[in-house]
Design a protein around this motif. Structure first.
Motif, PDB file in Angstrom:
ATOM      1  N   GLU A 280       1.285   0.899   9.364  1.00 31.27           N
ATOM      2  CA  GLU A 280       0.540  -0.134  10.095  1.00 31.27           C
ATOM      3  C   GLU A 280       0.997  -0.261  11.546  1.00 31.27           C
ATOM      4  OE1 GLU A 280       0.584  -3.705   7.838  1.00 31.27           O
ATOM      5  OE2 GLU A 280      -0.581  -2.879   6.180  1.00 31.27           O
TER       6      GLU A 280
ATOM      7  N   ASN B 233       6.149   4.701   4.609  1.00 33.49           N
ATOM      8  CA  ASN B 233       4.866   3.980   4.600  1.00 33.49           C
ATOM      9  C   ASN B 233       4.937   2.673   5.385  1.00 33.49           C
ATOM     10  OD1 ASN B 233       3.380   5.813   3.048  1.00 33.49           O
ATOM     11  ND2 ASN B 233       4.236   5.005   1.146  1.00 33.49           N
TER      12      ASN B 233
ATOM     13  N   THR C 250      -7.346  -3.164  -7.273  1.00 36.12           N
ATOM     14  CA  THR C 250      -6.968  -2.850  -5.901  1.00 36.12           C
ATOM     15  C   THR C 250      -7.401  -3.985  -4.987  1.00 36.12           C
ATOM     16  OG1 THR C 250      -7.229  -0.482  -6.339  1.00 36.12           O
ATOM     17  CG2 THR C 250      -7.156  -1.160  -4.036  1.00 36.12           C
TER      18      THR C 250
ATOM     19  N   ASP D 238      -5.429  -2.032   5.865  1.00 42.37           N
ATOM     20  CA  ASP D 238      -5.288  -1.193   4.673  1.00 42.37           C
ATOM     21  C   ASP D 238      -6.300  -0.056   4.719  1.00 42.37           C
ATOM     22  OD1 ASP D 238      -3.260  -2.716   3.745  1.00 42.37           O
ATOM     23  OD2 ASP D 238      -4.463  -3.877   2.330  1.00 42.37           O
TER      24      ASP D 238
ATOM     25  N   GLU E 246       0.848  -1.192   0.000  1.00 46.90           N
ATOM     26  CA  GLU E 246       0.000   0.000   0.000  1.00 46.90           C
ATOM     27  C   GLU E 246       0.884   1.243   0.000  1.00 46.90           C
ATOM     28  OE1 GLU E 246      -4.023   1.505   2.311  1.00 46.90           O
ATOM     29  OE2 GLU E 246      -2.438   0.513   3.456  1.00 46.90           O
TER      30      GLU E 246
ATOM     31  N   SER F 179      -6.246   2.720   1.816  1.00 46.05           N
ATOM     32  CA  SER F 179      -6.546   2.968   0.399  1.00 46.05           C
ATOM     33  C   SER F 179      -6.454   1.710  -0.444  1.00 46.05           C
ATOM     34  CB  SER F 179      -5.592   4.037  -0.153  1.00 46.05           C
ATOM     35  OG  SER F 179      -4.236   3.620  -0.004  1.00 46.05           O
ATOM     36  N   GLY F 180      -5.946   0.623   0.115  1.00 44.99           N
ATOM     37  CA  GLY F 180      -5.834  -0.622  -0.637  1.00 44.99           C
ATOM     38  C   GLY F 180      -4.482  -0.767  -1.303  1.00 44.99           C
ATOM     39  N   ARG F 181      -4.163  -1.993  -1.665  1.00 43.89           N
ATOM     40  CA  ARG F 181      -2.877  -2.299  -2.300  1.00 43.89           C
ATOM     41  C   ARG F 181      -3.049  -2.368  -3.816  1.00 43.89           C
ATOM     42  NH1 ARG F 181      -0.328  -6.910   1.776  1.00 43.89           N
ATOM     43  NH2 ARG F 181      -1.101  -5.959   3.701  1.00 43.89           N
TER      44      ARG F 181
ATOM     45  N   PHE G 161      -7.733  -5.121  -0.835  1.00 45.25           N
ATOM     46  CA  PHE G 161      -7.741  -4.666   0.549  1.00 45.25           C
ATOM     47  C   PHE G 161      -7.399  -5.837   1.453  1.00 45.25           C
ATOM     48  CE2 PHE G 161     -10.174  -1.360  -1.475  1.00 45.25           C
ATOM     49  CZ  PHE G 161      -9.825  -0.211  -0.765  1.00 45.25           C
TER      50      PHE G 161
END
Length: 616
Positions: free
Chosen positions: A438, A434, A396, A402, A377, A404-406, A398
């Motif tokens: 998480e 980034n 995308t 997450d 992500e 915005s999603g990967r 998720f």
């Protein structure tokens, strides 16, 4: 022979008749001085390797070489490549793969030919020559004949080709060798200068063949090796910057050979008598440092697999739950992890994932191959470099934590063969900060949870004691307490009722009248005391506004319980009197019956009222 095979044969014959009408070369600047063709039929994937020496016999410089493939074969073409050969004996490849593109045929060429052009590494002047190696890989080209076989039959395949190298140029010298798997050869076309050596057929040499010369050959041979075809393969490559590459592969596999005719016998198969055309294991060659390997299907984990490896290779032997015969399918998934440092690199401010494209299973044809590269992500400015043509899209995915999603790069390839298992590259930009997203989310979540718990423990959430709602709650709590006390007293009364009835049972067994009267006397005293305790409870419920809808039920409960007492004492008196008069059992039953019916009805009503009070 089936109808489709008849039509294929007619098309093939028509093709050779049509191109035989061409008597002059289309492209005259080049000549093929020598060509050696090798066709490998040891797998259900047909590989044709042509070593071609071309010479420029014209005045102009030539920068490309064209070769032709019959349309009946071109529709099965899955992969084609070309290299320049040099060195002693002209056996060593030189440089990178040469560019190949499909071109339109020249005027006068029959439409049953597909033409391809190879860009030469350097233009050929007059008298110069170059040696090329052209590899053509065909999928689904071998046809089972017969198309259906029983469990005990061997599988036979049919192959068609031309003994001559079909070329738009004059061919001075040429040979063809066809390598077959071990097994019997049902039939092969015998031409001039045809020789069979073991499991290899040799045609030629043939000299001075005009452009588009041809001579049809057929080979009908036994093939009992795995005929594995993946109708669909979804290969997901998930990149984690925490140090791992997770690969998951979902297979929809089918035996692509001759269909099984008749019923399957497990006993015959296990005894080794029948089932030569079936296969029950496949070999997947994984990267050397693969770890955490698993293999499962819709039912669950499959334990019939064997993993072996060393520092140079890792091999997974896959064994499905049942053997696969012609037309049979199976669905399974296997996955494994790889160390990230072996596949992720930095180049010019970008990250580069360099990993293999196709299936690791040996000799597998994939009708529809979907490769999904799941990037972390926050990745941006993605691009892909694949050494062959693919359809590309983006989606995308998720996952845990997450936002915005990967981003997912989706690559699709039809008719994929082992030669497509080459490395490709995915380029993207990624800010290392980034990686902290998480962990910070988890730390923040736990921090706010602890703060909320501390605030809750220190907060006074009680209602003000002077408020109307608080007073109403206190009054309702008193009503509930009173009801609980009333319920307990009534239950004690019912317990005394049970002891009174037990004394009658003891009387019928022993005939001791005095003991029975003593129990009654004790019960009478206890019930009177409990009756006194019930009066203040009813008074409170009658006076409380909160119990206005409950008082009537409580009063009815007390009234029914007292009536039940009276009936039980009456029954007790009748039975004792009968025993004193020494009356018979039937006379006793007749006198007690009216009382017993009323007692049963009263017990039912008391139970219903108690259940109502308990539910408040």
């Amino acid at each position: 022979m089936g109808l489709n095979l008849h039509l294929d044969l007619l098309h093939f014959i028509f093709f050779f008749i049509s191109i035989s009408l061409i008597s002059s070369p289309v492209l005259s600047d080049l000549i093929v001085s020598k060509v050696d063709r090798r066709v490998d039929l040891t797998s259900h994937i047909v590989r044709s390797t042509s070593v071609v020496k071309v010479e420029n016999d014209g005045k102009d410089t030539v920068s490309e070489f064209q070769f032709a493939i019959p349309e009946q074969q071109a529709k099965y073409l899955a992969f084609v490549s070309a290299y320049q050969i040099e060195g002693k004996g002209k056996t060593k490849r030189s440089g990178a793969i040469l560019p190949i593109k499909s071109v339109q045929p020249a005027a006068g060429v029959p439409p049953s030919l597909a033409f391809y052009s190879i860009s030469l590494p350097k233009p050929l002047s007059k008298g110069e020559s170059s040696t090329l190696e052209v590899l053509a890989v065909f999928a689904h080209m071998l046809r089972p004949l017969p198309e259906q076989i029983s469990q005990g039959d061997s599988q036979l395949l049919k192959f068609q080709d031309s003994a001559y190298y079909i070329s738009p140029y004059t061919v001075n010298t040429q040979t063809l060798s066809v390598k077959l798997p071990e097994g019997r050869i049902e039939y092969y076309t015998k031409l001039e200068r045809t020789k069979a050596q073991g499991f290899e057929l040799k045609y030629g040499p043939y000299e001075n063949q005009a452009p588009f010369s041809n001579s049809s050959v057929e080979v009908h041979f036994e093939y009992n090796r795995p005929f594995a075809v993946a109708q669909k393969l979804v290969r997901e490559i998930e990149i984690s910057h925490w140090g791992n590459v997770q690969i998951t592969e979902h297979y929809n596999l089918i035996h692509g050979g001759a269909l099984l005719k008749g019923e399957f016998s497990r006993l015959d198969y296990q005894s080794g008598i029948k089932g030569a055309s079936a296969f029950n294991r496949l070999l997947a060659r994984l990267p050397p440092r693969a770890h955490s390997v698993y293999y499962r299907d819709e039912i669950g984990n499959i334990s019939t697999s064997n993993l072996r490896g060393d520092s140079k290779k890792t091999e997974l032997e896959i064994e499905p739950r049942f053997p696969l015969f012609g037309g049979w399918k199976t669905f399974f998934t296997f996955g494994y992890g790889l160390p990230l440092k072996d596949y992720l690199f930095a180049a010019e401010g970008r990250r580069v994932v360099d990993i293999s494209f196709g299936s690791p299973i040996a000799e597998l044809v994939v009708d529809e191959l979907i490769v999904k590269v799941v990037l972390p992500e926050g990745s941006r400015e993605m691009s892909v470099s694949v050494p062959f043509s693919v359809d590309q899209s983006q989606e995308t995915k998720f996952s845990h934590l997450d936002i915005s999603g990967r981003p997912v790069i989706v690559l699709k390839k039809a008719n994929a063969v082992p030669e497509h298992n080459q490395h490709f590259q995915v380029y993207y930009k990624f800010n290392s900060l980034n990686l902290l997203r998480e962990p910070l989310m988890l730390i923040s979540g736990f921090f706010f949870l602890f703060v909320a718990c501390i605030a809750y423990n220190h907060a006074d959430l009680s209602i003000s004691k002077s408020s109307a709602s608080y007073l109403a709650k206190l009054q309702w709590d008193e009503v509930l307490t009173t009801l609980q006390q009333l319920e307990n007293i009534v239950n004690r009364c019912l317990a005394i009722h049970d002891k009174l009835e037990m004394s009658l049972s003891e009387l019928s067994r022993t005939g001791n009248i005095q003991a029975c009267k003593a129990v009654r006397k004790t019960a009478d005293g206890l019930l009177k005391e409990l009756s006194k305790d019930l009066k203040p409870l009813l008074v409170f419920l009658q006076s409380s506004p909160q119990a206005s809808h409950i008082y009537s039920k409580a009063e009815e409960l007390v009234s029914k319980e007292r009536e039940l007492q009276e009936r039980l004492f009456a029954k007790h008196s009748v039975i004792v009197d009968c025993y004193e008069k020494k009356l018979g059992g039937r006379e006793i039953e007749n006198r007690v019956a009216p009382h017993q019916q009323k007692i049963s009805a009263l017990k039912h009503e008391v139970d219903d009222l108690l259940e109502f009070i308990e539910g408040i």
